[in-house]
Design an enzyme around this catalytic site. Structure first.
Site, PDB file in Angstrom:
ATOM      1  CB  SER B  48     137.433  75.572  33.823  1.00 36.68           C
ATOM      2  OG  SER B  48     136.368  74.677  33.633  1.00 36.68           O
ATOM      3  CD  GLU B  49     136.162  74.318  27.710  1.00 34.05           C
ATOM      4  OE1 GLU B  49     137.111  74.155  28.517  1.00 34.05           O
ATOM      5  OE2 GLU B  49     135.775  73.465  26.915  1.00 34.05           O
ATOM      6  CG  ASN B  50     132.902  76.077  33.175  1.00 39.00           C
ATOM      7  OD1 ASN B  50     134.120  75.865  33.155  1.00 39.00           O
ATOM      8  ND2 ASN B  50     132.155  75.749  34.202  1.00 39.00           N
ATOM      9  N   GLY B  51     134.537  79.310  32.490  1.00 41.18           N
ATOM     10  CA  GLY B  51     134.745  80.619  33.093  1.00 41.18           C
ATOM     11  C   GLY B  51     135.660  80.790  34.280  1.00 41.18           C
ATOM     12  CB  SER B  90     136.051  81.972  29.152  1.00 43.41           C
ATOM     13  OG  SER B  90     136.600  80.699  29.313  1.00 43.41           O
TER      14      SER B  90
END
Lengths: 219, 220, 220, 219
Positions: B48-51, B90
């Protein structure tokens, strides 16, 4: 060193025309108390650097809705219709940056790099007006550092010297932005004594932090 | 085809592209559905690219954690073995070639593997978010989308919307079939038996090269 | 002067350059002694480039922790409020201008603020370690060293050993005095009363500009 | 996924002529068990990338003493006299790199950057044969990415999927190097079950790790 201050002392530092970095990802891990204080003060012509402009009633979105922002450097504005409206009406300058490039630019600003080379954006409008540099026969865009006057950071927990812990998905841009501004303010609901956070797991270093504010409504 | 059936058909076919142990980023919307159809005998890890990595399903009602959301701001969970990190890490993962695949939707995609999925000038300017990084950095880029926009072709000779990345798409999967981006153009390798070669050609603006070995589109 | 007195004199004078709240990196050897002489009314934070801030004194015998050493591989401690990190963050601090000062020794230093402290070709090639980063990145660079190498001047018109960095030194502190690097050359601002202006001129290869306001070298 | 393997399986992967990154700082936080296995196997002509060459009887130093290394890319060799001797005798190629630049180069290799711009090394022999690039009127050196065939990582604790925790000053280059090699092996005395390390405080991500080896004599 005890860096805890009242919200008033923070508000006094924020002036018209400042460039402000704000942590958070669609309002998750965003310093709502600090933003609310800026909304209340009503300073104008701010330049905001942030991953996104969140929602009309949350995080950075509130500054946009209150028309305090003249320019925003961000990767995404799609969740806040007012940002799009102001952009289309010519009321707001929006610079769109790929999210990974934004992260690298903030880090470069904080880590003393003159820039970084990335293939992201090649062959797209992102490459306009940028230097292209060839390394080992491959082309890259040169992306330059970003810094701000002020960085507003949200934490799950912070000690009085500014060492902060960000739990789960609230970390995002917060530790990065703390490295790249002249004045760094951390907000957290939990403000603990120095030494209470295990030095192995400090995520935002207190050495980067100027002030700590007790938050009330962390997003 | 029914709208939900269309989506499930696409998601099921994309799921078959996954290999055991893959690290994958699924875009918001249709690509998210892929997670529901991963074959039982393989296990993949979602980023999940938010982290974080180890993205799990939505929590039960009442179990939501305000500190744990996905890149679309929806409450989610993390699976054992997952880990949280900052945005720099990320995107280090994304840009450093550590993703085995990324699955995204498209406004337009063309026979050179160009992708446009982040803006329509004067109309919709949401921003690229992490899309440019994902498409540039992932080892495989899979476009998963409904074949046309209400009848208007989205698979073109050449995209005319601003690009997300140039020449990065590897595979296009729609409810009509599976198309591989090759140096010679788009190669149709699988066709949904609900449609004829003529149907898919009509719904496509790019030249489709029909594989000598054209197969029925798999869903399992 | 006695060898230990020489070192203490230098370290005491360097300590007076520190300001309350400063973040400082002290090089191995003589610079390390500075920590012993920080004025009681100020507090500084020390960085250890192998990965932490809040560097404390050596542990009591028997209290050593094999997982906690300084950049010279000696057992040390961490003070409350300190934090550990990886080498990337460590050098982000150093190169990002977050150090208020770095204190290092020198093989040679010259009137342009050039510093050579990492190799003697054909003889001693230990490597630069973090020295180039420290000298380039810190807000203030203080050279702390014995004035000569057994009588041979180390403060030169121009360094002839390979440089650590060009034009980055701000201040030179030796047992003989305090010299500021200015655009006009080296300005002697303080002189140890154990020595005459003539003594220090003889021990120095660079031109020394004597301050109109020359003071006695302070040690507290 | 259980990534725990026997040391033999690891040793089989190591071949003559490989480029190997090794974590640690003067032997602190260094994978001694993995190094010992390479010493025992006796492969030759290795290129080693590491912060330093430690000591003659510790960490990377043992590979140097055993004459298995043809080239080392490092920031410091001063604590290992044998490295200096082999350098002077023309038996070993030593490329000296500023420590911060080495960290950035390894990160660039792991994070897909084409390079980074730094002022470190300007006006010194470090600038030889490097591109200089001007940004905003300031000159920088372009430093390019470094990757390796294998990265050897030491951890205080690792779960079976490779998520690792490095306590105190043992972290150093370990998390970085894990991002920049084709094969990544983590050694730790403590190998725990998946899920036993809090996902907030994982320092080396299991997604970068191929194999986990139980260590015996962590430095």
């Amino acid at each position: 060193m005890n860096k805890v201050i009242d919200i008033e002392k923070f508000t006094n530092k924020i002036k018209d025309g400042m460039t402000i970095m704000i942590g958070g990802f669609l309002g998750n891990g965003t310093p709502e108390t600090l933003i609310d204080a800026i909304v209340e003060k009503g300073v104008k012509n701010l330049t905001i650097i942030a991953n996104d402009t969140a929602f009309v009633d949350k995080g950075i979105g509130k500054l946009i809705v209150n028309k305090q922002v003249k320019k925003v450097i961000t990767s995404h504005i799609g969740t806040n219709k007012e940002t799009g409206r102001q952009l289309n009406a010519g009321e707001l300058d929006v610079v769109l940056v790929p999210q990974g490039t934004l992260a690298e630019q903030v880090r470069a600003g904080g880590a003393g790099l003159g820039g970084i080379l990335t293939p992201t954006g090649l062959g797209t409008i992102v490459e306009e007006n940028k230097q292209k540099i060839v390394v080992d026969g491959k082309e890259y865009l040169l992306e330059t550092p970003i810094r701000a006057d002020v960085a507003l950071i949200a934490a799950s927990k912070v000690d009085k010297s500014g060492n902060a812990y960000h739990t789960k998905s609230t970390r995002n841009f917060n530790p990065l932005m703390a490295t790249a501004a002249d004045l760094v303010v951390v907000e957290a609901e939990k403000v603990v004594e120095i030494g209470e956070i295990d030095p192995d797991v400090v995520m935002t270093l207190g050495i980067f932090v100027d002030f700590v504010v007790r938050g009330e409504n962390n997003g | 085809m029914d709208k939900n059936l269309v989506k499930d058909t696409i998601a099921k076919r994309v799921a078959l592209e996954m290999n055991d142990g893959d690290l994958v980023n699924l875009g918001i919307g249709l690509p998210t559905l892929v997670a529901n159809f991963i074959p039982k005998d393989i296990s993949i890890t979602l980023q999940s690219e938010n982290g974080f990595v180890g993205l799990g399903p939505a929590p039960a009602e009442g179990e939501e954690d305000k500190d744990l959301v996905n890149a679309g701001s929806q409450p989610v969970t993390i699976l054992p073995g997952g880990a949280f990190f900052d945005s720099l890490t990320s995107f280090g993962i994304i840009r450093g070639g550590h993703l085995d695949a990324t699955v995204l939707g498209a406004l337009q995609v063309d026979e050179k593997g160009n992708l446009a999925n982040w803006m329509i000038p004067g109309k919709m300017v949401p921003g690229m978010g992490g899309a440019m990084d994902l498409v540039t950095g992932a080892k495989r880029v899979i476009v998963a989308m409904v074949h046309t926009a209400k009848g208007t072709p989205k698979i073109l000779k050449e995209c005319n919307l601003p690009l997300t990345a140039a020449g990065k798409v590897d595979l296009i999967i729609t409810e009509m079939g599976v198309m591989k981006v090759t140096t010679k153009g788009l190669l149709l390798t699988e066709l949904n038996p609900e449609f004829t070669v003529d149907d898919i050609k009509k719904a496509t603006d790019a030249e489709l090269i029909i594989s000598y070995d054209l197969k029925e589109m798999r869903t399992k």
